[in-house]
Design an enzyme around this catalytic site. Structure first.
Site, PDB file in Angstrom:
ATOM      1  N   ASP A  63      28.914  44.336  34.637  1.00 35.17           N
ATOM      2  CA  ASP A  63      28.519  44.203  36.049  1.00 35.17           C
ATOM      3  C   ASP A  63      27.049  43.822  36.227  1.00 35.17           C
ATOM      4  O   ASP A  63      26.519  43.901  37.341  1.00 35.17           O
ATOM      5  CB  ASP A  63      28.774  45.527  36.785  1.00 35.17           C
ATOM      6  CG  ASP A  63      30.249  45.752  37.061  1.00 35.17           C
ATOM      7  OD1 ASP A  63      30.831  44.953  37.822  1.00 35.17           O
ATOM      8  OD2 ASP A  63      30.821  46.721  36.525  1.00 35.17           O
ATOM      9  N   GLU A  68      21.115  43.804  42.248  1.00 39.95           N
ATOM     10  CA  GLU A  68      20.604  44.593  43.378  1.00 39.95           C
ATOM     11  C   GLU A  68      20.671  46.097  43.098  1.00 39.95           C
ATOM     12  O   GLU A  68      19.873  46.869  43.648  1.00 39.95           O
ATOM     13  CB  GLU A  68      21.445  44.289  44.618  1.00 39.95           C
ATOM     14  CG  GLU A  68      21.079  45.121  45.810  1.00 39.95           C
ATOM     15  CD  GLU A  68      21.860  44.729  47.040  1.00 39.95           C
ATOM     16  OE1 GLU A  68      21.236  44.151  47.931  1.00 39.95           O
ATOM     17  OE2 GLU A  68      23.076  44.983  47.107  1.00 39.95           O
ATOM     18  N   ASP A  69      21.605  46.513  42.242  1.00 40.08           N
ATOM     19  CA  ASP A  69      21.840  47.950  42.100  1.00 40.08           C
ATOM     20  C   ASP A  69      20.849  48.716  41.226  1.00 40.08           C
ATOM     21  O   ASP A  69      20.509  49.856  41.551  1.00 40.08           O
ATOM     22  CB  ASP A  69      23.282  48.192  41.639  1.00 40.08           C
ATOM     23  CG  ASP A  69      24.259  47.711  42.701  1.00 40.08           C
ATOM     24  OD1 ASP A  69      24.014  47.995  43.885  1.00 40.08           O
ATOM     25  OD2 ASP A  69      25.233  47.027  42.355  1.00 40.08           O
ATOM     26  N   ARG A  88      27.138  51.253  34.168  1.00 37.02           N
ATOM     27  CA  ARG A  88      26.055  50.416  34.668  1.00 37.02           C
ATOM     28  C   ARG A  88      24.680  51.047  34.463  1.00 37.02           C
ATOM     29  O   ARG A  88      23.663  50.411  34.726  1.00 37.02           O
ATOM     30  CB  ARG A  88      26.272  50.139  36.173  1.00 37.02           C
ATOM     31  CG  ARG A  88      27.603  49.449  36.458  1.00 37.02           C
ATOM     32  CD  ARG A  88      27.588  48.765  37.796  1.00 37.02           C
ATOM     33  NE  ARG A  88      26.510  47.811  37.841  1.00 37.02           N
ATOM     34  CZ  ARG A  88      26.083  47.206  38.945  1.00 37.02           C
ATOM     35  NH1 ARG A  88      26.678  47.455  40.082  1.00 37.02           N
ATOM     36  NH2 ARG A  88      25.090  46.351  38.913  1.00 37.02           N
ATOM     37  N   ARG A 136      28.142  56.572  44.517  1.00 39.93           N
ATOM     38  CA  ARG A 136      27.151  56.159  43.516  1.00 39.93           C
ATOM     39  C   ARG A 136      25.753  56.747  43.764  1.00 39.93           C
ATOM     40  O   ARG A 136      24.930  56.777  42.866  1.00 39.93           O
ATOM     41  CB  ARG A 136      27.025  54.631  43.526  1.00 39.93           C
ATOM     42  CG  ARG A 136      28.327  53.877  43.327  1.00 39.93           C
ATOM     43  CD  ARG A 136      28.793  53.907  41.904  1.00 39.93           C
ATOM     44  NE  ARG A 136      29.998  53.133  41.717  1.00 39.93           N
ATOM     45  CZ  ARG A 136      30.021  51.831  41.461  1.00 39.93           C
ATOM     46  NH1 ARG A 136      28.907  51.159  41.363  1.00 39.93           N
ATOM     47  NH2 ARG A 136      31.166  51.213  41.275  1.00 39.93           N
ATOM     48  N   HIS A 166      29.301  50.523  48.842  1.00 33.10           N
ATOM     49  CA  HIS A 166      27.870  50.700  49.110  1.00 33.10           C
ATOM     50  C   HIS A 166      27.600  50.522  50.604  1.00 33.10           C
ATOM     51  O   HIS A 166      28.364  49.864  51.300  1.00 33.10           O
ATOM     52  CB  HIS A 166      27.034  49.641  48.375  1.00 33.10           C
ATOM     53  CG  HIS A 166      26.962  49.820  46.891  1.00 33.10           C
ATOM     54  ND1 HIS A 166      27.328  48.843  46.004  1.00 33.10           N
ATOM     55  CD2 HIS A 166      26.517  50.865  46.134  1.00 33.10           C
ATOM     56  CE1 HIS A 166      27.130  49.277  44.759  1.00 33.10           C
ATOM     57  NE2 HIS A 166      26.641  50.492  44.814  1.00 33.10           N
ATOM     58  N   CYS A 253      24.398  41.690  46.491  1.00 30.54           N
ATOM     59  CA  CYS A 253      24.432  42.325  45.167  1.00 30.54           C
ATOM     60  C   CYS A 253      23.884  41.429  44.075  1.00 30.54           C
ATOM     61  O   CYS A 253      23.418  41.902  43.048  1.00 30.54           O
ATOM     62  CB  CYS A 253      25.867  42.678  44.773  1.00 30.54           C
ATOM     63  SG  CYS A 253      26.896  43.204  46.112  1.00 30.54           S
TER      64      CYS A 253
HETATM   65  C1  CIR Z   1      30.359  47.781  40.865  1.00 30.72           C
HETATM   66  O1  CIR Z   1      31.401  48.368  41.203  1.00 30.72           O
HETATM   67  O2  CIR Z   1      29.331  48.392  40.593  1.00 30.72           O
HETATM   68  C2  CIR Z   1      30.375  46.269  40.793  1.00 30.72           C
HETATM   69  N1  CIR Z   1      31.648  45.834  40.370  1.00 30.72           N
HETATM   70  C3  CIR Z   1      30.019  45.699  42.123  1.00 30.72           C
HETATM   71  C4  CIR Z   1      28.638  46.013  42.575  1.00 30.72           C
HETATM   72  C5  CIR Z   1      28.333  45.470  43.905  1.00 30.72           C
HETATM   73  N2  CIR Z   1      26.981  45.700  44.240  1.00 30.72           N
HETATM   74  C6  CIR Z   1      26.516  45.916  45.462  1.00 30.72           C
HETATM   75  O3  CIR Z   1      27.282  46.053  46.406  1.00 30.72           O
HETATM   76  N3  CIR Z   1      25.213  46.039  45.600  1.00 30.72           N
END
Ligand code: CIR
Length: 258
Positions: A63, A68-69, A88, A136, A166, A253
């Site tokens: 991922d 962004e995360d 992650r 999360r 999110h 993201c």
């Molecule tokens: C996840 O579930 O972490 C990834 N497949 C998708 C992350 C999406 N990120 C976001 O909305 N900032």
């Protein structure tokens, strides 16, 4: 007006097929198509007067294109997060390395265990940050985040979410007091002060648009949201994100804008 000078993106890896998905948007991502969509995303960003830093793909983290995360980047400081998704969590190492090229050491802060936080839960509205309490991002992560922000003159408040991954899956600020809201966020008191544009349920995915220096990038295939954003007077670019949508990822993201 706020100006972004820089954007960081990271190329998707082949292992993205093993990325986390809720299954809301079925199918396995097609890697070649995902790469082509990522190219188009970068081209769109380059039209918004920003320098785009492109990090190489990392096959260890399926991922990891969703940059962004693992970090939240502001004008005054960078916050390396502590992603709540176990697969992650290690993404922060390479993001921190990239972020160090833009921020002095004393302006790089960290969210640490037992706090968890992912950047997708953070929505910056001027000097105020809304943070989603989600699967999360936990209360301790939000507490640490607020403490760091307060040292830099920013404020922060929590938004509880129950339906989406999110915060920014369902609500996005487009500057000029304009906000796209969908589903559980439509009636939230926290957002009453904004000009809210309601995203219809069948186009909920398109609540995740991004504002970049006066241009709004809208995901392809959502005519109602496209018309609404155009009616707000923004310059609009559409980008197809179908392969990222299969992993619950959207336009915000895929980049860090600062
Ligand atoms: C996840 O579930 O972490 C990834 N497949 C998708 C992350 C999406 N990120 C976001 O909305 N900032």
């Amino acid at each position: 007006m706020r100006i972004f000078k820089n954007i960081i993106v990271k190329r998707p890896c082949r292992a993205m097929a093993d990325g986390i998905t809720s299954g809301l948007y079925p199918g396995r991502p097609d890697y070649e198509l995902a790469l082509a969509q990522h190219d188009a995303y970068i081209e769109a960003l380059k039209k918004c007067s920003v320098d785009v830093t492109i990090l190489p793909a990392d096959e260890n983290y399926p991922d990891s294109c969703f940059v962004e995360d693992p970090a939240v980047l502001t004008e005054r400081c960078a916050i390396i997060t502590n992603p709540g998704a176990a697969s992650r969590n290690g993404e922060t190492t390479s993001i921190e390395e990239a972020v160090r090229k833009f921020y002095p050491d004393d302006r790089i802060k960290h969210i640490v265990f037992p706090g968890t936080l992912e950047g997708g839960d953070v929505m910056m509205c001027g000097e105020h940050f809304f943070v989603g309490k989600s699967e999360r991002t936990n209360a301790e992560g939000i507490r640490q985040f607020a403490e760091i922000l307060s040292k830099y003159g920013y404020t922060c408040s929590e938004v509880k979410l129950s339906e989406v991954l999110h915060l920014k899956t369902g609500v996005n600020y487009l500057e000029n007091n304009n906000m796209l809201v969908s589903g559980e966020f439509i009636d939230k008191a926290e957002f009453a002060q904004y000009n809210k544009f309601i995203v219809p349920e069948e186009e909920a995915y398109a609540a995740n648009c991004i504002w970049v220096n006066g241009t709004v990038i809208v995901p392809a295939g959502y005519p109602t949201v496209l018309a609404v954003v155009e009616s707000m007077g923004y310059n609009v670019i559409t980008v197809d994100t179908s392969e990222y949508r299969k992993l619950d990822g959207g336009l915000s993201c895929l980049s860090l804008r600062f």
